[in-house]
Structure formats: structure tokens, C-alpha cells
Design a protein around this motif. Structure first.
Motif, mmCIF file in Angstrom:
data_model
loop_
_atom_site.group_PDB
_atom_site.id
_atom_site.type_symbol
_atom_site.label_atom_id
_atom_site.label_comp_id
_atom_site.label_asym_id
_atom_site.label_seq_id
_atom_site.Cartn_x
_atom_site.Cartn_y
_atom_site.Cartn_z
ATOM 1 N N LEU A 18 -57.456 -38.872 -42.853
ATOM 2 C CA LEU A 18 -58.341 -39.759 -43.607
ATOM 3 C C LEU A 18 -58.206 -41.193 -43.108
ATOM 4 O O LEU A 18 -59.197 -41.917 -42.970
ATOM 5 C CB LEU A 18 -58.027 -39.683 -45.100
ATOM 6 C CG LEU A 18 -58.237 -38.321 -45.771
ATOM 7 C CD1 LEU A 18 -57.891 -38.404 -47.256
ATOM 8 C CD2 LEU A 18 -59.673 -37.851 -45.600
ATOM 9 N N THR A 19 -56.979 -41.610 -42.818
ATOM 10 C CA THR A 19 -56.756 -42.949 -42.269
ATOM 11 C C THR A 19 -57.410 -43.080 -40.905
ATOM 12 O O THR A 19 -58.023 -44.112 -40.592
ATOM 13 C CB THR A 19 -55.251 -43.240 -42.153
ATOM 14 O OG1 THR A 19 -54.655 -43.172 -43.455
ATOM 15 C CG2 THR A 19 -55.006 -44.622 -41.571
ATOM 16 N N ALA A 20 -57.296 -42.039 -40.084
ATOM 17 C CA ALA A 20 -57.921 -42.070 -38.755
ATOM 18 C C ALA A 20 -59.434 -42.229 -38.866
ATOM 19 O O ALA A 20 -60.051 -42.967 -38.088
ATOM 20 C CB ALA A 20 -57.578 -40.794 -37.993
ATOM 21 N N ILE A 21 -60.031 -41.556 -39.854
ATOM 22 C CA ILE A 21 -61.477 -41.673 -40.052
ATOM 23 C C ILE A 21 -61.847 -43.071 -40.523
ATOM 24 O O ILE A 21 -62.812 -43.681 -40.030
ATOM 25 C CB ILE A 21 -61.970 -40.603 -41.050
ATOM 26 C CG1 ILE A 21 -61.805 -39.204 -40.458
ATOM 27 C CG2 ILE A 21 -63.432 -40.851 -41.419
ATOM 28 C CD1 ILE A 21 -62.114 -38.078 -41.421
ATOM 29 N N PHE A 22 -61.080 -43.604 -41.480
ATOM 30 C CA PHE A 22 -61.344 -44.961 -41.959
ATOM 31 C C PHE A 22 -61.225 -45.975 -40.816
ATOM 32 O O PHE A 22 -62.058 -46.870 -40.680
ATOM 33 C CB PHE A 22 -60.383 -45.325 -43.083
ATOM 34 C CG PHE A 22 -60.868 -44.931 -44.449
ATOM 35 C CD1 PHE A 22 -61.799 -45.704 -45.125
ATOM 36 C CD2 PHE A 22 -60.398 -43.783 -45.074
ATOM 37 C CE1 PHE A 22 -62.251 -45.347 -46.382
ATOM 38 C CE2 PHE A 22 -60.840 -43.414 -46.325
ATOM 39 C CZ PHE A 22 -61.774 -44.199 -46.989
ATOM 40 N N LEU A 23 -60.193 -45.856 -40.001
ATOM 41 C CA LEU A 23 -59.994 -46.801 -38.910
ATOM 42 C C LEU A 23 -61.118 -46.710 -37.879
ATOM 43 O O LEU A 23 -61.459 -47.706 -37.236
ATOM 44 C CB LEU A 23 -58.648 -46.543 -38.225
ATOM 45 C CG LEU A 23 -57.406 -46.915 -39.047
ATOM 46 C CD1 LEU A 23 -56.142 -46.490 -38.315
ATOM 47 C CD2 LEU A 23 -57.368 -48.409 -39.336
ATOM 48 N N ALA A 24 -61.693 -45.514 -37.747
ATOM 49 C CA ALA A 24 -62.791 -45.334 -36.795
ATOM 50 C C ALA A 24 -64.072 -46.030 -37.256
ATOM 51 O O ALA A 24 -65.017 -46.164 -36.469
ATOM 52 C CB ALA A 24 -63.063 -43.852 -36.578
ATOM 53 N N THR A 25 -64.111 -46.456 -38.496
ATOM 54 C CA THR A 25 -65.297 -47.154 -39.017
ATOM 55 C C THR A 25 -65.080 -48.665 -39.108
ATOM 56 O O THR A 25 -65.948 -49.369 -39.615
ATOM 57 C CB THR A 25 -65.673 -46.608 -40.405
ATOM 58 O OG1 THR A 25 -64.592 -46.851 -41.321
ATOM 59 C CG2 THR A 25 -65.945 -45.114 -40.348
ATOM 60 N N THR A 26 -63.945 -49.164 -38.654
ATOM 61 C CA THR A 26 -63.676 -50.601 -38.697
ATOM 62 C C THR A 26 -64.323 -51.286 -37.491
ATOM 63 O O THR A 26 -64.604 -50.645 -36.475
ATOM 64 C CB THR A 26 -62.164 -50.890 -38.695
ATOM 65 O OG1 THR A 26 -61.585 -50.321 -37.500
ATOM 66 C CG2 THR A 26 -61.495 -50.273 -39.919
ATOM 67 N N PRO A 27 -64.578 -52.607 -37.578
ATOM 68 C CA PRO A 27 -65.208 -53.323 -36.461
ATOM 69 C C PRO A 27 -64.424 -53.194 -35.146
ATOM 70 O O PRO A 27 -65.024 -53.112 -34.071
ATOM 71 C CB PRO A 27 -65.237 -54.773 -36.956
ATOM 72 C CG PRO A 27 -65.259 -54.666 -38.440
ATOM 73 C CD PRO A 27 -64.404 -53.482 -38.762
ATOM 74 N N THR A 28 -63.106 -53.197 -35.228
ATOM 75 C CA THR A 28 -62.276 -53.076 -34.018
ATOM 76 C C THR A 28 -61.692 -51.663 -33.936
ATOM 77 O O THR A 28 -60.495 -51.486 -33.750
ATOM 78 C CB THR A 28 -61.156 -54.129 -34.030
ATOM 79 O OG1 THR A 28 -60.390 -53.997 -35.246
ATOM 80 C CG2 THR A 28 -61.718 -55.532 -33.960
ATOM 81 N N TRP A 29 -62.543 -50.670 -34.077
ATOM 82 C CA TRP A 29 -62.080 -49.293 -34.194
ATOM 83 C C TRP A 29 -61.380 -48.792 -32.937
ATOM 84 O O TRP A 29 -60.449 -47.982 -33.025
ATOM 85 C CB TRP A 29 -63.228 -48.362 -34.570
ATOM 86 C CG TRP A 29 -64.377 -48.347 -33.617
ATOM 87 C CD1 TRP A 29 -65.455 -49.189 -33.609
ATOM 88 C CD2 TRP A 29 -64.581 -47.442 -32.532
ATOM 89 N NE1 TRP A 29 -66.319 -48.867 -32.596
ATOM 90 C CE2 TRP A 29 -65.807 -47.788 -31.921
ATOM 91 C CE3 TRP A 29 -63.858 -46.364 -32.023
ATOM 92 C CZ2 TRP A 29 -66.316 -47.106 -30.823
ATOM 93 C CZ3 TRP A 29 -64.357 -45.672 -30.933
ATOM 94 C CH2 TRP A 29 -65.580 -46.049 -30.344
ATOM 95 N N ARG A 30 -61.746 -49.264 -31.767
ATOM 96 C CA ARG A 30 -61.079 -48.813 -30.549
ATOM 97 C C ARG A 30 -59.607 -49.237 -30.540
ATOM 98 O O ARG A 30 -58.715 -48.413 -30.311
ATOM 99 C CB ARG A 30 -61.790 -49.372 -29.316
ATOM 100 C CG ARG A 30 -63.168 -48.771 -29.047
ATOM 101 C CD ARG A 30 -63.798 -49.410 -27.832
ATOM 102 N NE ARG A 30 -65.095 -48.826 -27.511
ATOM 103 C CZ ARG A 30 -66.237 -49.218 -28.064
ATOM 104 N NH1 ARG A 30 -66.241 -50.200 -28.971
ATOM 105 N NH2 ARG A 30 -67.374 -48.632 -27.722
#
Length: 205
Positions: free
Chosen positions: A20-32
Motif C-alpha cells: 500500500l505504501t509502494a502504491i501511495f509513493l507511486a502517486t507522489t510528484p517525485t514518485w521515481r
């Protein structure tokens, strides 16, 4: 040693707040950057825990511990991991702190990866069981690495989907997050149950 079955334990490692954290982080502006840091932190903690378990198991084996003893330890760890997954199944909804991940930095993502994969009870038990499992089958330390790499690949999957499919992945990820919240514990129990049966088989042979 059946490597394919060992790799299936990677799903147990990521099921829950980890994916779930990985998915949330993938939607952040600096996701890479955030995803790369998250995966790096996870890789460090998983490798450390599994390696320590391998070294302890190797030391115990050199001190005269039999494969039966090692298998009993692995069985106990797997049973505890299965119990923990079942006991926390109703707590699979994203914690409140996940709402703050939109402003996550690479440094915080690294810490989350290290803590979620290295301190979370079921993950500690699973990684230790993997290290012990490799020792009990008289394999080399590097046999742990496919398990670690598979776990990291699963954690990186949301970001990889974004790279490959763009807007389609953005629409899919929230659905995947909801499905994982509701069902990940069931699949974890199935995988753990499989390894419990395999370990019992080793004890009876």
C-alpha cells in the motif's frame, strides 16, 4: 530446495502496509525518487534480517543442531507469521500516516522501506524463516538473493506500471490498492500454509 516455492514468500513480505505504501509513493510528484529510495531501504533491511538468520542457522548447524531442529524453528516462525497475518487481517486498511505520503521525501521513503520490511513482525518472521530454510537445505547464502530481489520487484511494481502504461496505470492503481487492502491476508495465509505443509513434510521424512 524448491526456489519457486521460496519466491512465493515474497508476497507475504509485501502484503499489507508495504505494498500500500509502494502504491501511495507511486502517486507522489517525485514518485521515481521516492520509489527508488523505498525499494533501497527495503532491500537493505530484508537482506540484513535474512542474512543474520542464515548466519545464526549456520552457526547452530556447526554446533551440532540437526536439520530436524532447524525445521522445527522454521515451522514455529511460519506458524507465528500465519497467526499474525490472521490476527491483523481487520487492520489492513491504510494507516492514517499514509495520508501524509503525498509530501514524502526520498529520505522518508527510505526509512519507511527499511522499517516496514525489516521491523514489521510478519516480515521479520518470514525473512528469518527464509534464512533458516536455506541453511536447512545446505545451500549457499546467495540462494537468499532471489527471494530478496523478487520482494523488491513486487514493491517496485506500481512504479513500473506507471512507466509502462502511464495514465492507464494511474486509473488501475487505486483499484489494486483497494483489492490488496481487502484480500492480501488471504493469499498470505495460503502461501504460509503451503510452507507449513512442506516443513511438516521435511520433519516427517
Amino acid at each position: 530446495m524448491n526456489l519457486a516455492k521460496l519466491l512465493s514468500l515474497s508476497f507475504v513480505m509485501i502484503a499489507g502496509p508495504q505494498i500500500l505504501t509502494a502504491i501511495f509513493l507511486a502517486t507522489t510528484p517525485t514518485w521515481r525518487q521516492n520509489t527508488a529510495s523505498f525499494v533501497a531501504g527495503a532491500g537493505l533491511s530484508i537482506t540484513t534480517v535474512a542474512t543474520l538468520a542464515f548466519l545464526l542457522g549456520t552457526g547452530a548447524s556447526h554446533q551440532g543442531a540437526s536439520n530436524t531442529t532447524l525445521n522445527i524453528v522454521i515451522l514455529v516462525l511460519l506458524l507465528f507469521a500465519a497467526w499474525h497475518k490472521f490476527a491483523t487481517r481487520k487492520q489492513s486498511k491504510p494507516p492514517k500516516w499514509m495520508g501524509e505520503l503525498e509530501a514524502a521525501t526520498p529520505g522518508r521513503a527510505f526509512r519507511l522501506g527499511f522499517l516496514l520490511l525489516g521491523v514489521f513482525p510478519s516480515d521479520i518472521l518470514t525473512a528469518v524463516a527464509v534464512g533458516g530454510y536455506v541453511v536447512s537445505h545446505h545451500e549457499s547464502w546467495w540462494q537468499i538473493l532471489p527471494f530478496v530481489l523478487m520482494t523488491l520487484l513486487l514493491l517496485a511494481l506500481p512504479a513500473l506500471l506507471l512507466l509502462a502504461f502511464g495514465a492507464r496505470a494511474q486509473a488501475f492503481l487505486p483499484k489494486a490498492r483497494d483489492w490488496m487492502s481487502a484480500n492480501s491476508w488471504v493469499i498470505s495465509e495460503i502461501v504460509l500454509g503451503l510452507f507449513i505443509v512442506l516443513t511438516l513434510g521435511s520433519l516427517s521424512s
